[in-house]
Design a protein around this motif. Sequence first.
Motif, mmCIF file in Angstrom:
data_model
loop_
_atom_site.group_PDB
_atom_site.id
_atom_site.type_symbol
_atom_site.label_atom_id
_atom_site.label_comp_id
_atom_site.label_asym_id
_atom_site.label_seq_id
_atom_site.Cartn_x
_atom_site.Cartn_y
_atom_site.Cartn_z
ATOM 1 N N VAL A 1 73.444 6.019 -26.183
ATOM 2 C CA VAL A 1 72.458 6.591 -27.099
ATOM 3 C C VAL A 1 71.684 7.678 -26.360
ATOM 4 O O VAL A 1 71.056 7.413 -25.333
ATOM 5 C CB VAL A 1 71.485 5.513 -27.627
ATOM 6 C CG1 VAL A 1 70.502 6.135 -28.622
ATOM 7 C CG2 VAL A 1 72.256 4.372 -28.276
ATOM 8 N N GLY B 1 71.947 12.246 -26.318
ATOM 9 C CA GLY B 1 72.827 13.345 -25.892
ATOM 10 C C GLY B 1 72.088 14.381 -25.078
ATOM 11 O O GLY B 1 72.275 15.580 -25.256
ATOM 12 N N GLY B 2 71.228 13.909 -24.158
ATOM 13 C CA GLY B 2 70.650 14.801 -23.153
ATOM 14 C C GLY B 2 71.586 14.822 -21.955
ATOM 15 O O GLY B 2 72.693 14.262 -22.001
ATOM 16 N N GLU C 1 73.523 10.865 -30.944
ATOM 17 C CA GLU C 1 72.389 11.761 -30.681
ATOM 18 C C GLU C 1 71.652 12.031 -31.987
ATOM 19 O O GLU C 1 72.271 12.361 -32.986
ATOM 20 C CB GLU C 1 72.894 13.066 -30.045
ATOM 21 C CG GLU C 1 71.901 14.207 -30.021
ATOM 22 C CD GLU C 1 70.560 13.865 -29.370
ATOM 23 O OE1 GLU C 1 70.553 13.323 -28.259
ATOM 24 O OE2 GLU C 1 69.511 14.134 -30.003
ATOM 25 N N HIS D 1 66.218 18.427 -26.304
ATOM 26 C CA HIS D 1 64.867 18.172 -25.778
ATOM 27 C C HIS D 1 64.762 18.619 -24.320
ATOM 28 O O HIS D 1 65.141 19.734 -24.005
ATOM 29 C CB HIS D 1 64.493 16.706 -26.017
ATOM 30 C CG HIS D 1 64.323 16.439 -27.499
ATOM 31 N ND1 HIS D 1 63.209 16.845 -28.182
ATOM 32 C CD2 HIS D 1 65.157 15.885 -28.417
ATOM 33 C CE1 HIS D 1 63.344 16.535 -29.478
ATOM 34 N NE2 HIS D 1 64.523 15.950 -29.636
ATOM 35 N N SER E 1 66.414 18.369 -21.674
ATOM 36 C CA SER E 1 67.576 18.911 -20.963
ATOM 37 C C SER E 1 67.817 20.377 -21.288
ATOM 38 O O SER E 1 68.435 21.095 -20.502
ATOM 39 C CB SER E 1 68.829 18.087 -21.280
ATOM 40 O OG SER E 1 68.622 16.761 -20.873
ATOM 41 N N HIS F 1 65.112 22.310 -22.194
ATOM 42 C CA HIS F 1 63.801 22.961 -22.061
ATOM 43 C C HIS F 1 63.163 22.573 -20.742
ATOM 44 O O HIS F 1 62.172 21.841 -20.706
ATOM 45 C CB HIS F 1 62.868 22.538 -23.202
ATOM 46 C CG HIS F 1 63.359 22.923 -24.552
ATOM 47 N ND1 HIS F 1 64.182 22.131 -25.297
ATOM 48 C CD2 HIS F 1 63.160 24.040 -25.276
ATOM 49 C CE1 HIS F 1 64.467 22.741 -26.429
ATOM 50 N NE2 HIS F 1 63.862 23.902 -26.440
ATOM 51 N N ASN F 2 63.741 23.019 -19.673
ATOM 52 C CA ASN F 2 63.130 22.712 -18.379
ATOM 53 C C ASN F 2 63.118 23.960 -17.511
ATOM 54 O O ASN F 2 63.473 25.042 -17.970
ATOM 55 C CB ASN F 2 63.835 21.528 -17.705
ATOM 56 C CG ASN F 2 65.308 21.773 -17.547
ATOM 57 O OD1 ASN F 2 65.707 22.848 -17.116
ATOM 58 N ND2 ASN F 2 66.120 20.795 -17.910
ATOM 59 N N HIS G 1 67.596 21.531 -7.701
ATOM 60 C CA HIS G 1 66.725 21.132 -6.589
ATOM 61 C C HIS G 1 67.511 20.816 -5.320
ATOM 62 O O HIS G 1 68.628 20.298 -5.383
ATOM 63 C CB HIS G 1 65.888 19.918 -6.996
ATOM 64 C CG HIS G 1 64.816 20.273 -7.995
ATOM 65 N ND1 HIS G 1 63.719 21.027 -7.658
ATOM 66 C CD2 HIS G 1 64.688 19.994 -9.316
ATOM 67 C CE1 HIS G 1 62.951 21.196 -8.731
ATOM 68 N NE2 HIS G 1 63.521 20.580 -9.754
ATOM 69 N N VAL H 1 69.218 6.462 -33.823
ATOM 70 C CA VAL H 1 69.340 5.001 -33.741
ATOM 71 C C VAL H 1 68.017 4.339 -34.117
ATOM 72 O O VAL H 1 66.960 4.680 -33.580
ATOM 73 C CB VAL H 1 69.776 4.577 -32.321
ATOM 74 C CG1 VAL H 1 69.706 3.063 -32.168
ATOM 75 C CG2 VAL H 1 71.176 5.091 -32.031
ATOM 76 N N CYS I 1 69.946 6.234 -23.135
ATOM 77 C CA CYS I 1 69.503 7.336 -22.262
ATOM 78 C C CYS I 1 68.604 8.231 -23.104
ATOM 79 O O CYS I 1 68.949 9.378 -23.391
ATOM 80 C CB CYS I 1 70.693 8.135 -21.752
ATOM 81 S SG CYS I 1 71.898 7.163 -20.843
ATOM 82 N N GLY I 2 67.466 7.703 -23.513
ATOM 83 C CA GLY I 2 66.655 8.358 -24.542
ATOM 84 C C GLY I 2 65.591 9.310 -24.045
ATOM 85 O O GLY I 2 64.725 9.714 -24.826
ATOM 86 N N GLN J 1 62.013 9.087 -25.155
ATOM 87 C CA GLN J 1 62.015 7.936 -26.074
ATOM 88 C C GLN J 1 62.613 6.709 -25.388
ATOM 89 O O GLN J 1 62.879 5.701 -26.046
ATOM 90 C CB GLN J 1 62.877 8.249 -27.316
ATOM 91 C CG GLN J 1 62.530 9.521 -28.047
ATOM 92 C CD GLN J 1 61.247 9.401 -28.834
ATOM 93 O OE1 GLN J 1 60.976 8.354 -29.397
ATOM 94 N NE2 GLN J 1 60.459 10.451 -28.850
ATOM 95 N N TYR K 1 53.728 27.013 -19.104
ATOM 96 C CA TYR K 1 54.543 28.055 -18.490
ATOM 97 C C TYR K 1 53.909 29.406 -18.811
ATOM 98 O O TYR K 1 53.553 29.658 -19.960
ATOM 99 C CB TYR K 1 55.953 28.047 -19.085
ATOM 100 C CG TYR K 1 56.859 26.987 -18.513
ATOM 101 C CD1 TYR K 1 57.792 27.311 -17.540
ATOM 102 C CD2 TYR K 1 56.780 25.672 -18.949
ATOM 103 C CE1 TYR K 1 58.626 26.344 -17.011
ATOM 104 C CE2 TYR K 1 57.609 24.698 -18.422
ATOM 105 C CZ TYR K 1 58.529 25.041 -17.456
ATOM 106 O OH TYR K 1 59.353 24.089 -16.933
#
Length: 318
Positions: free
Chosen positions: A52, A54-55, A78, A86, A88, A90-91, A96, A217, A256-257, A260, A283
């Motif tokens: 669960v 889709g990042g 997803e 989300h 993934s 927007h970062n 690193h 879900v 993998c929310g 959430q 930013y």
Amino acid sequence: MHNVFRNARKCTSFSRNHQNVQNAVCFPASSSAINRKFSSQGTEPEYDVVIVGGGIVGMAAAREMLMRHPNLKFAVLEKENRLAAHQSGHNSGVIHGGIYYKPGSLKAKLCVEGLHLSYKYFDEKGIPYKKCGKLIVAVAKEELPRLEDLYNRGIKNGVPDIQMVDGAKIKEIEPYCQGLKAVWSPHTGIVDWGLVTQYYGEDFKSLGGEIHLNFEVKDFKVAQESKVKAVAANKKGIQVTASNGQSVRCRYVLTCGGLQSDRLAELSGCSREPRIVPFRGEYLLLNPAKSHLVKGNIYPVGHLILVSHSSVSTLPQE
Ligand SMILES: Cc1cc2nc3c(=O)[nH]c(=O)nc-3n(C[C@H](O)[C@H](O)[C@H](O)COP(=O)(O)OP(=O)(O)OC[C@H]3O[C@@H](n4cnc5c(N)ncnc54)[C@H](O)[C@@H]3O)c2cc1C
């Protein structure tokens, strides 16, 4: 139920062009089969493992598990109409180097390993990135002990080619930056992690994995009629239901929310701890006319960060 899939279009070819990729609604190659199952039969698709979210974490986990267990049937669920909608997508896009983590910790080990594996993967797939390096700059004497500490951590963690540089070298690397000393990590880079997630999705689908978009879900339960028989017989006894009433069955669920994740953990019968604590950051975008002022990633020993983000998706590899 087939209405759920109405707006989705199948990704038959995967464009390297970021814009196209972002606009495409990627869908599993077997989507039409799934549609038929949902609409005419009223039956539920069945999988061995359902992921669960889709990042990038969900897609990376799904891809890796499928590569290790090619005989099992996997699906990603997803809630949005695309992957990486989300965090993934927007970062800050930084690859690193592993400077900050506690030496000996799994985070330190995996970050350095991940850096090498990421560049290898980007090269294999032709994903654009920029290995522009990172400077952590001390501008006051009192920051020097902390800078020294970061440098020592970097050495212990095996950050490749990490160096302590003086003011003159800082100017050489970043002509518009002034400082007393800096930690220089030349292999730190930037990439569009949302695009990387899309590539993971394509790998997953090409191995036979299925992705259900627009699947929020709402419930996990051991299917009533199969509580005794299916679970005992190790069949697909878990029913995962979406807010629109759609459902799938499976043997195992991995959630993998992202932000959430505590709610999903609770929904799946686990503890909600540790809880997600949201906080806000800002930013500031540099005027394009001034973009020459920053070549790479410039970090203070404290908290503000300057990241060179001149449209990495269109940058040539360096
Ligand atoms: C501002 C910011 C800057 C960052 N900068 C960097 C950086 O420079 N470099 C770096 O490596 N990392 C960075 N990170 C961290 C990185 O972005 C995250 O660690 C990573 O994206 C987490 O991925 P994820 O898959 O766990 O979460 P997400 O990308 O949030 O994915 C979770 C997915 O789960 C889905 N979902 C949630 N609930 C449900 C449900 N009920 N049903 C179905 N689907 C559901 C969501 O729609 C979402 O797509 C940054 C993070 C932030 C917030």
